[in-house]
Motif scaffolding. Structure first.
Motif, mmCIF file in Angstrom:
data_model
loop_
_atom_site.group_PDB
_atom_site.id
_atom_site.type_symbol
_atom_site.label_atom_id
_atom_site.label_comp_id
_atom_site.label_asym_id
_atom_site.label_seq_id
_atom_site.Cartn_x
_atom_site.Cartn_y
_atom_site.Cartn_z
ATOM 1 N N GLY A 14 0.817 -1.095 -0.012
ATOM 2 C CA GLY A 14 -0.052 -0.020 0.022
ATOM 3 C C GLY A 14 0.792 1.500 -0.019
ATOM 4 O O GLY A 14 0.327 2.220 -0.419
ATOM 5 N N GLY A 76 -5.123 -7.560 -2.397
ATOM 6 C CA GLY A 76 -6.765 -7.585 -3.190
ATOM 7 C C GLY A 76 -6.835 -9.273 -3.346
ATOM 8 O O GLY A 76 -6.327 -10.048 -2.746
ATOM 9 N N GLY A 87 -10.454 -6.080 -6.099
ATOM 10 C CA GLY A 87 -10.917 -5.652 -4.714
ATOM 11 C C GLY A 87 -9.699 -5.309 -3.874
ATOM 12 O O GLY A 87 -9.643 -5.426 -2.989
ATOM 13 N N ALA A 88 -8.503 -4.464 -4.451
ATOM 14 C CA ALA A 88 -7.622 -4.122 -3.781
ATOM 15 C C ALA A 88 -7.862 -2.935 -3.120
ATOM 16 O O ALA A 88 -7.348 -1.640 -3.572
ATOM 17 N N ARG A 89 -8.149 -2.807 -1.936
ATOM 18 C CA ARG A 89 -8.601 -1.529 -1.093
ATOM 19 C C ARG A 89 -7.310 -0.871 -0.783
ATOM 20 O O ARG A 89 -7.457 0.383 -0.469
ATOM 21 N N ASN A 90 -6.313 -1.286 -0.461
ATOM 22 C CA ASN A 90 -5.015 -0.611 -0.390
ATOM 23 C C ASN A 90 -4.483 0.027 -1.714
ATOM 24 O O ASN A 90 -3.511 0.847 -1.363
ATOM 25 N N GLN A 93 -7.394 3.858 -6.551
ATOM 26 C CA GLN A 93 -8.481 3.929 -7.522
ATOM 27 C C GLN A 93 -8.635 2.465 -8.130
ATOM 28 O O GLN A 93 -8.796 2.542 -9.344
ATOM 29 N N TRP A 94 -8.648 1.462 -7.609
ATOM 30 C CA TRP A 94 -8.741 0.302 -8.246
ATOM 31 C C TRP A 94 -10.080 -0.122 -8.387
ATOM 32 O O TRP A 94 -11.039 0.099 -7.425
ATOM 33 N N GLY A 96 -13.754 -1.985 -9.543
ATOM 34 C CA GLY A 96 -14.262 -3.175 -8.816
ATOM 35 C C GLY A 96 -14.008 -4.548 -9.631
ATOM 36 O O GLY A 96 -13.954 -5.586 -8.859
ATOM 37 N N CYS A 183 -11.869 -3.206 8.730
ATOM 38 C CA CYS A 183 -12.847 -4.164 7.944
ATOM 39 C C CYS A 183 -14.322 -3.705 8.160
ATOM 40 O O CYS A 183 -15.008 -4.377 7.385
#
Ligand SMILES: [Zn+2]
Length: 324
Positions: A14, A76, A87-90, A93-94, A96, A183
């Motif tokens: 990240g 992700g 789904g890489a939330r770290n 702007q990834w 869906g 989470c």
């Protein structure tokens, strides 16, 4: 000159991208580190992944043509067969839907060699199992104490992924209805031990409760905008009360979750890694050992609890193993 049998490994985090180039014996010949882009989505990330590989090759005195493969450990949700990251939330702007990172990276590098991607925590766990602190053991629980707290499992010599998402030790519940975790759930170990959660807690106690701390002074001195592992380490080293209190709370949470996991699985070894784990090192691994002891069912014969041996290159070494 003859083509050399080198491999590249990249650890995509990240905050940073760490790339290495290794030889057949896993010796690191070159390395490069870039900050993870904070904007630009997958295009920017793939561009910088490629740049990190080129820089590591240059550092190794090698060319891209010397690479027999490129491995990537990514956060992700990974589809290894498709080479996609979703789904890489770290990551910035990834989108869906899954991104074909392996194919895009191969195109960006224009290499005629396989590019493989796997989960970052899984590759770091495998690196410690094959090359690092757990090389002499048949089963392993990896605990990666960083921005979040990741976990990886090797049982009977094989990675254990469950139906897909096994090893989420950071989300073992250590306090019922406890503090809110990044989470979204309550009482997870990571809510007490993850660097991001610890930073949020420190900000709350400093800003709202007027608690004194040098954490944010050190952050400003160092020109950072978040409390890195190094900042936590310096504050603790200066005996900062708030930092030490939150770190000890983190140790307690890690110990509770890890001891519970050991009671369930009885692995031969536990390896503690991650940004904070590596930075705080053996003295804090010893604190974790001691804090686990009262919760171990088999307290007369605990598993080996070791500091990660591969340091902060573990993730990249594990990524290079993907194409070994
Ligand atoms: Zn959680």
């Amino acid at each position: 000159m003859a083509k050399r049998a080198l491999r590249a490994g990249i650890d995509l985090g990240g905050t940073k991208i760490q790339a290495i180039v290794v030889d057949e014996r896993h010796a690191v010949l070159g390395q490069a580190r870039l900050p993870t882009p904070t904007a630009g989505g997958p295009d920017a990330v793939v561009r910088d992944l490629a740049a990190s590989v080129r820089a590591a090759c240059a550092d190794a005195g090698a060319g891209l043509a010397d690479l027999r493969g490129v491995g990537l450990g990514s956060p992700g949700s990974i589809d290894e067969a498709q080479g996609t990251v979703g789904g890489a939330r770290n990551l910035p702007q990834w989108p869906g839907k899954p991104v074909p990172v392996a194919r895009e990276l191969a195109e960006a590098l224009a290499v005629d060699a396989p590019v493989r991607v796997a989960n970052d925590v899984d590759v770091a766990t495998n690196a410690e199992f094959v090359l690092g602190a757990a090389a002499d053991y048949a089963s392993l629980l990896g605990v990666f104490w960083g921005t979040g707290v990741g976990g990886g499992l090797v049982l009977d010599g094989k990675p254990w992924n469950g139906r897909e998402s096994a090893g989420e030790i950071g989300h073992m519940v250590v306090v019922r209805d406890g503090r809110r975790c990044p989470c979204g759930r309550r009482g997870c170990m990571e809510a007490y031990a993850g660097r991001a959660a610890m930073e949020a807690r420190a900000r709350h106690l400093h800003d709202d409760k007027r608690r004194k701390t040098v954490l944010f002074d050190i952050m400003r001195e160092r020109g950072r905008d978040r409390l890195t592992s190094g900042i936590w380490f310096r504050a603790a080293d200066r005996g900062d009360g708030l930092a030490v209190e939150l770190l000890e709370e983190a140790v307690g949470a890690i110990a509770a979750a890890t001891a519970s996991a050991v009671n369930l699985l009885d692995p031969e070894a536990v390896v503690i890694g991650g940004g904070l784990g590596i930075r705080f090192g053996e003295p804090w691994v010893q604190k974790i050992r001691e804090a686990m002891q009262p919760n171990l069912f088999r307290d007369d014969d605990p598993p080996a609890i070791e500091l990660a041996a591969l340091g902060d290159l573990g993730g990249a070494l594990g990524a290079a193993l993907l194409v070994a």
